[in-house]
Design a protein around this motif. Sequence first.
Motif, PDB file in Angstrom:
ATOM      1  N   MET A   1       0.724  -1.210  -0.006  1.00 22.53           N
ATOM      2  CA  MET A   1      -0.126   0.080  -0.005  1.00 22.53           C
ATOM      3  C   MET A   1       0.855   1.265   0.251  1.00 22.53           C
ATOM      4  SD  MET A   1      -2.924  -1.366   2.608  1.00 22.53           S
ATOM      5  CE  MET A   1      -4.058   0.098   2.152  1.00 22.53           C
ATOM      6  N   SER A   2       0.550   2.226  -0.912  1.00 21.54           N
ATOM      7  CA  SER A   2       1.542   3.245  -0.877  1.00 21.54           C
ATOM      8  C   SER A   2       0.827   4.755  -1.580  1.00 21.54           C
ATOM      9  CB  SER A   2       2.590   3.191  -1.813  1.00 21.54           C
ATOM     10  OG  SER A   2       2.309   2.636  -3.359  1.00 21.54           O
ATOM     11  N   LEU A   3       1.516   5.702  -1.051  1.00 27.92           N
ATOM     12  CA  LEU A   3       1.100   7.008  -1.850  1.00 27.92           C
ATOM     13  C   LEU A   3       2.279   7.482  -2.774  1.00 27.92           C
ATOM     14  CD1 LEU A   3      -0.297   9.869  -1.522  1.00 27.92           C
ATOM     15  CD2 LEU A   3       1.092  10.255   0.514  1.00 27.92           C
ATOM     16  N   LYS A   4       1.851   7.580  -3.850  1.00 26.68           N
ATOM     17  CA  LYS A   4       2.843   8.241  -4.906  1.00 26.68           C
ATOM     18  C   LYS A   4       2.570   9.489  -5.559  1.00 26.68           C
ATOM     19  CE  LYS A   4       3.413   3.221  -6.216  1.00 26.68           C
ATOM     20  NZ  LYS A   4       3.271   2.235  -7.131  1.00 26.68           N
ATOM     21  N   PHE A   5       3.621  10.077  -6.111  1.00 21.62           N
ATOM     22  CA  PHE A   5       3.445  11.355  -6.753  1.00 21.62           C
ATOM     23  C   PHE A   5       4.435  11.664  -7.843  1.00 21.62           C
ATOM     24  CE2 PHE A   5       6.796  12.216  -3.914  1.00 21.62           C
ATOM     25  CZ  PHE A   5       7.340  13.156  -4.500  1.00 21.62           C
ATOM     26  N   SER A   6       4.044  12.308  -8.921  1.00 21.79           N
ATOM     27  CA  SER A   6       4.912  12.875  -9.831  1.00 21.79           C
ATOM     28  C   SER A   6       4.690  14.227 -10.015  1.00 21.79           C
ATOM     29  CB  SER A   6       4.757  12.169 -11.086  1.00 21.79           C
ATOM     30  OG  SER A   6       5.501  12.773 -12.146  1.00 21.79           O
ATOM     31  N   VAL A   7       5.740  15.148 -10.086  1.00 22.90           N
ATOM     32  CA  VAL A   7       5.705  16.502 -10.449  1.00 22.90           C
ATOM     33  C   VAL A   7       5.789  16.578 -11.943  1.00 22.90           C
ATOM     34  CG1 VAL A   7       6.673  18.691 -10.443  1.00 22.90           C
ATOM     35  CG2 VAL A   7       6.676  17.178  -8.329  1.00 22.90           C
ATOM     36  N   LEU A   8       4.366  16.773 -12.570  1.00 25.97           N
ATOM     37  CA  LEU A   8       4.312  16.596 -13.908  1.00 25.97           C
ATOM     38  C   LEU A   8       5.251  17.838 -14.553  1.00 25.97           C
ATOM     39  CD1 LEU A   8       0.587  15.584 -14.279  1.00 25.97           C
ATOM     40  CD2 LEU A   8       2.491  14.002 -14.480  1.00 25.97           C
ATOM     41  N   ALA A   9       4.963  18.960 -14.094  1.00 27.45           N
ATOM     42  CA  ALA A   9       5.483  20.362 -14.626  1.00 27.45           C
ATOM     43  C   ALA A   9       5.552  21.219 -13.683  1.00 27.45           C
ATOM     44  CB  ALA A   9       4.707  20.895 -15.652  1.00 27.45           C
ATOM     45  N   SER A  10       6.718  21.911 -13.366  1.00 24.24           N
ATOM     46  CA  SER A  10       6.841  23.126 -12.513  1.00 24.24           C
ATOM     47  C   SER A  10       7.748  24.146 -12.990  1.00 24.24           C
ATOM     48  CB  SER A  10       7.451  22.508 -11.042  1.00 24.24           C
ATOM     49  OG  SER A  10       7.468  23.314 -10.095  1.00 24.24           O
ATOM     50  N   GLY A  11       7.328  25.377 -12.755  1.00 23.99           N
ATOM     51  CA  GLY A  11       7.901  26.507 -13.026  1.00 23.99           C
ATOM     52  C   GLY A  11       6.960  27.526 -13.412  1.00 23.99           C
ATOM     53  N   SER A  12       7.617  28.729 -13.832  1.00 23.18           N
ATOM     54  CA  SER A  12       6.628  29.963 -14.167  1.00 23.18           C
ATOM     55  C   SER A  12       5.772  29.707 -15.476  1.00 23.18           C
ATOM     56  CB  SER A  12       7.751  31.081 -14.380  1.00 23.18           C
ATOM     57  OG  SER A  12       8.601  30.881 -15.060  1.00 23.18           O
ATOM     58  N   THR A  13       5.960  28.699 -16.159  1.00 22.24           N
ATOM     59  CA  THR A  13       5.399  28.669 -17.281  1.00 22.24           C
ATOM     60  C   THR A  13       4.165  27.497 -17.100  1.00 22.24           C
ATOM     61  OG1 THR A  13       7.020  26.767 -18.055  1.00 22.24           O
ATOM     62  CG2 THR A  13       7.211  28.894 -19.006  1.00 22.24           C
ATOM     63  N   GLY A  14       4.070  27.021 -16.212  1.00 25.22           N
ATOM     64  CA  GLY A  14       3.112  25.762 -15.945  1.00 25.22           C
ATOM     65  C   GLY A  14       3.307  24.796 -14.867  1.00 25.22           C
ATOM     66  N   ASN A  15       2.238  24.607 -14.083  1.00 23.93           N
ATOM     67  CA  ASN A  15       2.391  23.666 -12.892  1.00 23.93           C
ATOM     68  C   ASN A  15       1.353  22.537 -13.022  1.00 23.93           C
ATOM     69  OD1 ASN A  15       4.474  25.060 -10.943  1.00 23.93           O
ATOM     70  ND2 ASN A  15       3.319  26.945 -12.043  1.00 23.93           N
ATOM     71  N   ALA A  16       1.674  21.401 -12.528  1.00 19.13           N
ATOM     72  CA  ALA A  16       0.621  20.530 -12.270  1.00 19.13           C
ATOM     73  C   ALA A  16       1.503  19.188 -11.594  1.00 19.13           C
ATOM     74  CB  ALA A  16       0.522  19.803 -13.659  1.00 19.13           C
ATOM     75  N   ILE A  17       0.535  18.624 -10.700  1.00 16.17           N
ATOM     76  CA  ILE A  17       1.292  17.616  -9.624  1.00 16.17           C
ATOM     77  C   ILE A  17       0.193  16.407  -9.871  1.00 16.17           C
ATOM     78  CG2 ILE A  17       2.025  17.160  -7.350  1.00 16.17           C
ATOM     79  CD1 ILE A  17       3.497  19.397  -8.505  1.00 16.17           C
ATOM     80  N   TYR A  18       0.719  15.172  -9.776  1.00 14.65           N
ATOM     81  CA  TYR A  18      -0.225  14.059  -9.873  1.00 14.65           C
ATOM     82  C   TYR A  18       0.085  13.172  -8.642  1.00 14.65           C
ATOM     83  CZ  TYR A  18      -1.605   9.251 -10.987  1.00 14.65           C
ATOM     84  OH  TYR A  18      -2.081   8.028 -10.771  1.00 14.65           O
ATOM     85  N   VAL A  19      -1.162  12.832  -7.916  1.00 24.28           N
ATOM     86  CA  VAL A  19      -0.892  12.022  -6.538  1.00 24.28           C
ATOM     87  C   VAL A  19      -1.737  11.019  -6.820  1.00 24.28           C
ATOM     88  CG1 VAL A  19      -1.179  12.225  -4.137  1.00 24.28           C
ATOM     89  CG2 VAL A  19      -0.344  14.083  -5.296  1.00 24.28           C
ATOM     90  N   GLU A  20      -1.477   9.651  -6.212  1.00 24.62           N
ATOM     91  CA  GLU A  20      -2.192   8.425  -6.348  1.00 24.62           C
ATOM     92  C   GLU A  20      -2.160   7.850  -5.056  1.00 24.62           C
ATOM     93  OE1 GLU A  20      -0.894   6.095  -9.611  1.00 24.62           O
ATOM     94  OE2 GLU A  20       0.135   4.910  -8.319  1.00 24.62           O
ATOM     95  N   THR A  21      -3.042   6.849  -4.807  1.00 23.63           N
ATOM     96  CA  THR A  21      -3.120   5.796  -3.900  1.00 23.63           C
ATOM     97  C   THR A  21      -3.543   4.608  -4.596  1.00 23.63           C
ATOM     98  OG1 THR A  21      -5.432   6.209  -3.059  1.00 23.63           O
ATOM     99  CG2 THR A  21      -3.345   7.290  -1.916  1.00 23.63           C
ATOM    100  N   GLU A  22      -3.792   3.521  -4.111  1.00 19.93           N
ATOM    101  CA  GLU A  22      -4.453   2.329  -4.681  1.00 19.93           C
ATOM    102  C   GLU A  22      -5.962   2.756  -5.139  1.00 19.93           C
ATOM    103  OE1 GLU A  22      -3.033   2.448  -1.636  1.00 19.93           O
ATOM    104  OE2 GLU A  22      -1.369   1.172  -2.057  1.00 19.93           O
ATOM    105  N   LYS A  23      -6.548   3.652  -4.433  1.00 15.67           N
ATOM    106  CA  LYS A  23      -7.893   3.849  -4.738  1.00 15.67           C
ATOM    107  C   LYS A  23      -8.226   5.057  -5.219  1.00 15.67           C
ATOM    108  CE  LYS A  23      -9.789   0.739  -1.515  1.00 15.67           C
ATOM    109  NZ  LYS A  23     -10.770   0.667   0.224  1.00 15.67           N
ATOM    110  N   GLN A  24      -7.239   6.360  -5.262  1.00 13.55           N
ATOM    111  CA  GLN A  24      -7.501   7.585  -5.586  1.00 13.55           C
ATOM    112  C   GLN A  24      -6.483   7.928  -6.752  1.00 13.55           C
ATOM    113  OE1 GLN A  24     -10.118   9.989  -5.098  1.00 13.55           O
ATOM    114  NE2 GLN A  24     -11.178   8.019  -4.572  1.00 13.55           N
ATOM    115  N   ARG A  25      -6.895   8.904  -7.649  1.00 12.91           N
ATOM    116  CA  ARG A  25      -5.901   9.393  -8.485  1.00 12.91           C
ATOM    117  C   ARG A  25      -6.318  11.075  -8.978  1.00 12.91           C
ATOM    118  NH1 ARG A  25      -3.782   4.857 -13.046  1.00 12.91           N
ATOM    119  NH2 ARG A  25      -3.009   3.469 -11.732  1.00 12.91           N
ATOM    120  N   LEU A  26      -5.404  11.692  -8.149  1.00 11.07           N
ATOM    121  CA  LEU A  26      -5.669  13.121  -8.183  1.00 11.07           C
ATOM    122  C   LEU A  26      -4.681  14.139  -9.020  1.00 11.07           C
ATOM    123  CD1 LEU A  26      -6.803  13.743  -4.655  1.00 11.07           C
ATOM    124  CD2 LEU A  26      -8.414  13.393  -6.531  1.00 11.07           C
ATOM    125  N   LEU A  27      -5.194  14.911  -9.810  1.00  8.26           N
ATOM    126  CA  LEU A  27      -4.384  16.091 -10.460  1.00  8.26           C
ATOM    127  C   LEU A  27      -4.532  17.318  -9.733  1.00  8.26           C
ATOM    128  CD1 LEU A  27      -2.691  17.106 -12.796  1.00  8.26           C
ATOM    129  CD2 LEU A  27      -4.690  17.505 -14.045  1.00  8.26           C
TER     130      LEU A  27
END
Length: 264
Positions: A1-27
Amino acid sequence: MSLKFSVLASGSTGNAIYVETEKQRLLIDAGLSGKKLEECFKHINISPSDLDGLLVTHEHSDHIKGAGIFARRFNLPIYANEKTWQAMDGMLGTLPLDQKFHFHQGEVKTFGDLDVESFGVSHDAADPMFFSFQHEGRKLTLLTDTGYVSDRMMGVSKGSHSFIFESNHDIDMLRMGRYPWTVKRRILGDEGHVSNSDAGIALAEIVGSNNVDVYLAHLSKDNNMKELARMTVQQTLEEYDVEVGKQVRLFDTDPTIPTPLKVV
Protein backbone atom coordinates in the motif's frame (compact mmCIF):
# COMPACT_ATOMS: atom_id res chain seq x y z
CA MET A 1 0.00 0.00 0.00
CA SER A 2 1.54 3.31 -0.98
CA LEU A 3 1.19 7.03 -1.63
CA LYS A 4 2.88 8.08 -4.88
CA PHE A 5 3.37 11.33 -6.79
CA SER A 6 4.93 12.90 -9.84
CA VAL A 7 5.71 16.56 -10.47
CA LEU A 8 4.36 16.66 -14.02
CA ALA A 9 5.53 20.25 -14.57
CA SER A 10 6.81 23.00 -12.33
CA GLY A 11 7.92 26.55 -13.06
CA SER A 12 6.72 29.96 -14.15
CA THR A 13 5.39 28.52 -17.44
CA GLY A 14 3.06 25.96 -15.91
CA ASN A 15 2.45 23.70 -12.93
CA ALA A 16 0.78 20.33 -12.42
CA ILE A 17 1.20 17.58 -9.80
CA TYR A 18 -0.13 14.02 -9.85
CA VAL A 19 -0.89 12.13 -6.61
CA GLU A 20 -2.16 8.57 -6.31
CA THR A 21 -3.03 5.81 -3.88
CA GLU A 22 -4.50 2.39 -4.57
CA LYS A 23 -7.99 3.91 -4.76
CA GLN A 24 -7.53 7.55 -5.75
CA ARG A 25 -5.81 9.46 -8.54
CA LEU A 26 -5.76 13.24 -8.29
CA LEU A 27 -4.35 16.06 -10.39
CA ILE A 28 -3.34 19.21 -8.53
CA ASP A 29 -3.41 22.23 -10.82
CA ALA A 30 -3.42 22.12 -14.61
CA GLY A 31 -1.23 25.00 -15.75
CA LEU A 32 -0.39 23.52 -19.14
CA SER A 33 -2.40 23.06 -22.33
CA GLY A 34 -4.58 19.97 -22.48
CA LYS A 35 -2.26 18.43 -25.08
CA LYS A 36 0.86 18.97 -22.96
CA LEU A 37 -0.87 17.56 -19.89
CA GLU A 38 -1.74 14.40 -21.80
CA GLU A 39 1.90 14.11 -22.91
CA CYS A 40 3.01 14.41 -19.28
CA PHE A 41 0.69 11.61 -18.21
CA LYS A 42 1.92 9.44 -21.06
CA HIS A 43 5.47 10.01 -19.81
CA ILE A 44 4.62 8.37 -16.44
CA ASN A 45 2.36 5.70 -17.99
CA ILE A 46 -0.84 6.97 -16.40
CA SER A 47 -4.11 7.45 -18.28
CA PRO A 48 -5.88 10.77 -17.52
CA SER A 49 -9.17 8.90 -17.95
CA ASP A 50 -8.40 7.19 -14.62
CA LEU A 51 -8.27 10.48 -12.70
CA ASP A 52 -10.80 11.00 -9.92
CA GLY A 53 -10.54 14.78 -9.57
CA LEU A 54 -8.66 18.06 -10.06
CA LEU A 55 -7.67 20.24 -7.10
CA VAL A 56 -6.94 23.92 -7.79
CA THR A 57 -4.59 25.94 -5.59
CA HIS A 58 -5.35 29.38 -7.06
CA GLU A 59 -6.46 31.11 -10.22
CA HIS A 60 -3.17 32.21 -11.83
CA SER A 61 -2.86 30.97 -15.40
CA ASP A 62 0.27 28.92 -14.75
CA HIS A 63 -1.93 26.77 -12.49
CA ILE A 64 -5.24 26.61 -14.40
CA LYS A 65 -4.45 27.08 -18.10
CA GLY A 66 -5.67 23.61 -19.06
CA ALA A 67 -8.09 23.02 -16.19
CA GLY A 68 -11.32 23.67 -18.08
CA ILE A 69 -10.50 21.67 -21.19
CA PHE A 70 -9.01 18.79 -19.17
CA ALA A 71 -12.04 18.62 -16.88
CA ARG A 72 -14.42 18.55 -19.85
CA ARG A 73 -12.36 16.03 -21.80
CA PHE A 74 -12.12 13.55 -18.92
CA ASN A 75 -15.28 14.47 -16.99
CA LEU A 76 -13.30 15.53 -13.92
CA PRO A 77 -14.77 17.15 -10.81
CA ILE A 78 -12.87 20.34 -9.93
CA TYR A 79 -12.30 21.35 -6.29
CA ALA A 80 -11.46 24.93 -5.29
CA ASN A 81 -12.45 27.35 -2.56
CA GLU A 82 -15.22 29.89 -3.06
CA LYS A 83 -13.05 32.95 -3.72
CA THR A 84 -10.94 31.01 -6.21
CA TRP A 85 -14.08 29.88 -8.04
CA GLN A 86 -15.18 33.51 -8.23
CA ALA A 87 -11.76 34.59 -9.52
CA MET A 88 -11.81 31.82 -12.15
CA ASP A 89 -15.20 32.93 -13.47
CA GLY A 90 -14.92 33.02 -17.26
CA MET A 91 -11.41 31.51 -17.28
CA LEU A 92 -12.33 27.81 -17.53
CA GLY A 93 -15.08 27.94 -20.12
CA THR A 94 -18.45 26.35 -19.48
CA LEU A 95 -18.56 23.65 -16.83
CA PRO A 96 -21.68 21.81 -15.62
CA LEU A 97 -22.57 22.31 -11.96
CA ASP A 98 -21.98 18.64 -11.20
CA GLN A 99 -18.25 19.14 -11.94
CA LYS A 100 -17.84 22.12 -9.59
CA PHE A 101 -17.09 21.48 -5.91
CA HIS A 102 -15.93 23.58 -2.97
CA PHE A 103 -12.83 22.75 -0.93
CA HIS A 104 -12.48 25.31 1.85
CA GLN A 105 -9.20 26.61 3.18
CA GLY A 106 -8.27 24.83 6.42
CA GLU A 107 -10.51 21.85 5.61
CA VAL A 108 -9.57 18.18 5.60
CA LYS A 109 -11.35 16.34 2.82
CA THR A 110 -11.22 12.59 2.31
CA PHE A 111 -11.00 11.19 -1.21
CA GLY A 112 -11.44 7.44 -0.87
CA ASP A 113 -8.34 6.29 1.04
CA LEU A 114 -6.56 9.66 0.84
CA ASP A 115 -6.90 12.51 3.36
CA VAL A 116 -6.14 15.97 1.97
CA GLU A 117 -5.64 19.01 4.20
CA SER A 118 -5.76 22.48 2.65
CA PHE A 119 -3.90 25.46 4.12
CA GLY A 120 -3.57 29.10 3.18
CA VAL A 121 -0.44 30.71 1.76
CA SER A 122 0.64 34.32 1.21
CA HIS A 123 0.36 35.06 -2.50
CA ASP A 124 -1.27 37.74 -4.65
CA ALA A 125 -4.29 35.66 -5.59
CA ALA A 126 -7.89 35.66 -4.37
CA ASP A 127 -7.55 32.95 -1.70
CA PRO A 128 -4.53 30.74 -2.49
CA MET A 129 -4.12 27.44 -0.69
CA PHE A 130 -1.98 24.35 -0.95
CA PHE A 131 -2.26 20.80 0.32
CA SER A 132 -0.89 18.03 2.49
CA PHE A 133 -1.76 14.45 1.53
CA GLN A 134 -1.89 11.58 4.03
CA HIS A 135 -2.32 7.87 3.40
CA GLU A 136 -1.50 4.91 5.65
CA GLY A 137 0.86 6.96 7.83
CA ARG A 138 2.74 8.57 4.94
CA LYS A 139 2.55 12.30 4.24
CA LEU A 140 3.31 14.50 1.22
CA THR A 141 3.15 18.31 1.34
CA LEU A 142 2.89 20.64 -1.65
CA LEU A 143 3.91 24.22 -0.85
CA THR A 144 4.74 26.78 -3.53
CA ASP A 145 3.50 30.26 -4.52
CA THR A 146 4.00 32.00 -1.20
CA GLY A 147 6.02 35.08 -0.29
CA TYR A 148 7.07 33.57 3.04
CA VAL A 149 6.55 30.39 5.05
CA SER A 150 4.49 31.15 8.15
CA ASP A 151 4.35 29.23 11.44
CA ARG A 152 0.96 27.90 10.35
CA MET A 153 2.36 26.56 7.06
CA MET A 154 5.26 24.98 8.92
CA GLY A 155 2.89 23.36 11.40
CA VAL A 156 0.80 21.76 8.67
CA SER A 157 3.94 20.63 6.81
CA LYS A 158 5.74 19.02 9.75
CA GLY A 159 5.79 15.24 9.77
CA SER A 160 5.87 15.03 5.98
CA HIS A 161 8.03 12.37 4.38
CA SER A 162 8.20 14.18 1.02
CA PHE A 163 7.91 17.83 0.03
CA ILE A 164 7.29 19.68 -3.21
CA PHE A 165 8.67 22.98 -2.02
CA GLU A 166 9.09 26.38 -3.61
CA SER A 167 12.62 27.55 -4.44
CA ASN A 168 11.64 30.23 -6.90
CA HIS A 169 14.58 32.59 -7.35
CA ASP A 170 18.10 33.57 -6.49
CA ILE A 171 17.86 37.01 -4.89
CA ASP A 172 20.95 38.43 -6.62
CA MET A 173 19.88 37.15 -10.03
CA LEU A 174 16.46 38.70 -9.55
CA ARG A 175 17.80 42.07 -8.37
CA MET A 176 20.28 42.33 -11.24
CA GLY A 177 17.95 40.90 -13.88
CA ARG A 178 15.85 42.49 -16.59
CA TYR A 179 12.50 42.57 -14.76
CA PRO A 180 10.96 45.99 -14.05
CA TRP A 181 11.32 47.07 -10.43
CA THR A 182 7.57 46.69 -9.87
CA VAL A 183 7.79 43.00 -10.79
CA LYS A 184 10.90 42.48 -8.70
CA ARG A 185 9.21 44.09 -5.71
CA ARG A 186 6.19 41.81 -6.16
CA ILE A 187 8.34 38.66 -6.27
CA LEU A 188 10.40 39.73 -3.25
CA GLY A 189 7.34 40.81 -1.26
CA ASP A 190 5.26 38.94 1.29
CA GLU A 191 2.77 37.91 -1.42
CA GLY A 192 5.38 36.87 -3.98
CA HIS A 193 7.64 33.83 -4.05
CA VAL A 194 10.13 32.15 -1.72
CA SER A 195 13.81 32.48 -2.64
CA ASN A 196 16.37 29.67 -2.59
CA SER A 197 17.87 30.80 0.70
CA ASP A 198 14.49 31.29 2.38
CA ALA A 199 13.45 27.83 1.20
CA GLY A 200 16.49 26.38 2.97
CA ILE A 201 15.74 28.28 6.17
CA ALA A 202 12.10 27.16 6.21
CA LEU A 203 12.99 23.55 5.43
CA ALA A 204 15.55 23.46 8.23
CA GLU A 205 12.78 24.42 10.66
CA ILE A 206 10.20 22.03 9.22
CA VAL A 207 12.37 18.95 8.73
CA GLY A 208 13.81 18.72 12.23
CA SER A 209 15.46 15.34 12.67
CA ASN A 210 13.31 13.51 10.10
CA ASN A 211 14.58 11.90 6.90
CA VAL A 212 12.79 13.46 3.94
CA ASP A 213 12.79 13.91 0.18
CA VAL A 214 12.49 17.50 -1.07
CA TYR A 215 11.60 18.39 -4.66
CA LEU A 216 12.61 21.99 -5.34
CA ALA A 217 9.78 23.50 -7.32
CA HIS A 218 8.46 26.55 -9.19
CA LEU A 219 11.94 27.72 -10.24
CA SER A 220 11.96 30.99 -12.17
CA LYS A 221 13.02 30.61 -15.78
CA ASP A 222 14.86 33.96 -15.69
CA ASN A 223 16.05 34.25 -12.10
CA ASN A 224 17.19 30.78 -11.09
CA MET A 225 18.95 27.59 -12.17
CA LYS A 226 18.51 24.04 -10.91
CA GLU A 227 22.14 23.76 -9.84
CA LEU A 228 22.04 27.10 -8.05
CA ALA A 229 18.79 26.30 -6.24
CA ARG A 230 20.15 22.94 -5.08
CA MET A 231 23.47 24.43 -3.98
CA THR A 232 21.90 27.32 -2.06
CA VAL A 233 19.30 25.16 -0.31
CA GLN A 234 21.98 22.60 0.59
CA GLN A 235 24.35 25.23 1.97
CA THR A 236 21.56 26.82 4.00
CA LEU A 237 20.39 23.48 5.42
CA GLU A 238 23.95 22.56 6.38
CA GLU A 239 24.33 25.90 8.17
CA TYR A 240 21.46 24.69 10.37
CA ASP A 241 23.16 21.29 10.89
CA VAL A 242 20.81 19.43 8.56
CA GLU A 243 22.72 16.73 6.70
CA VAL A 244 21.98 16.80 2.97
CA GLY A 245 22.32 13.55 1.08
CA LYS A 246 21.23 11.32 3.96
CA GLN A 247 18.76 13.15 6.17
CA VAL A 248 17.47 15.39 3.38
CA ARG A 249 17.60 14.32 -0.25
CA LEU A 250 17.16 17.12 -2.79
CA PHE A 251 15.57 16.57 -6.21
CA ASP A 252 15.02 18.79 -9.24
CA THR A 253 11.73 19.49 -11.01
CA ASP A 254 11.30 20.70 -14.57
CA PRO A 255 8.82 22.83 -16.54
CA THR A 256 8.41 20.19 -19.26
CA ILE A 257 9.73 16.81 -18.05
CA PRO A 258 7.75 14.96 -15.34
CA THR A 259 9.61 13.46 -12.41
CA PRO A 260 9.43 9.64 -12.17
CA LEU A 261 6.51 8.33 -10.13
CA LYS A 262 7.81 8.31 -6.56
CA VAL A 263 6.66 6.47 -3.44
CA VAL A 264 6.36 8.83 -0.47
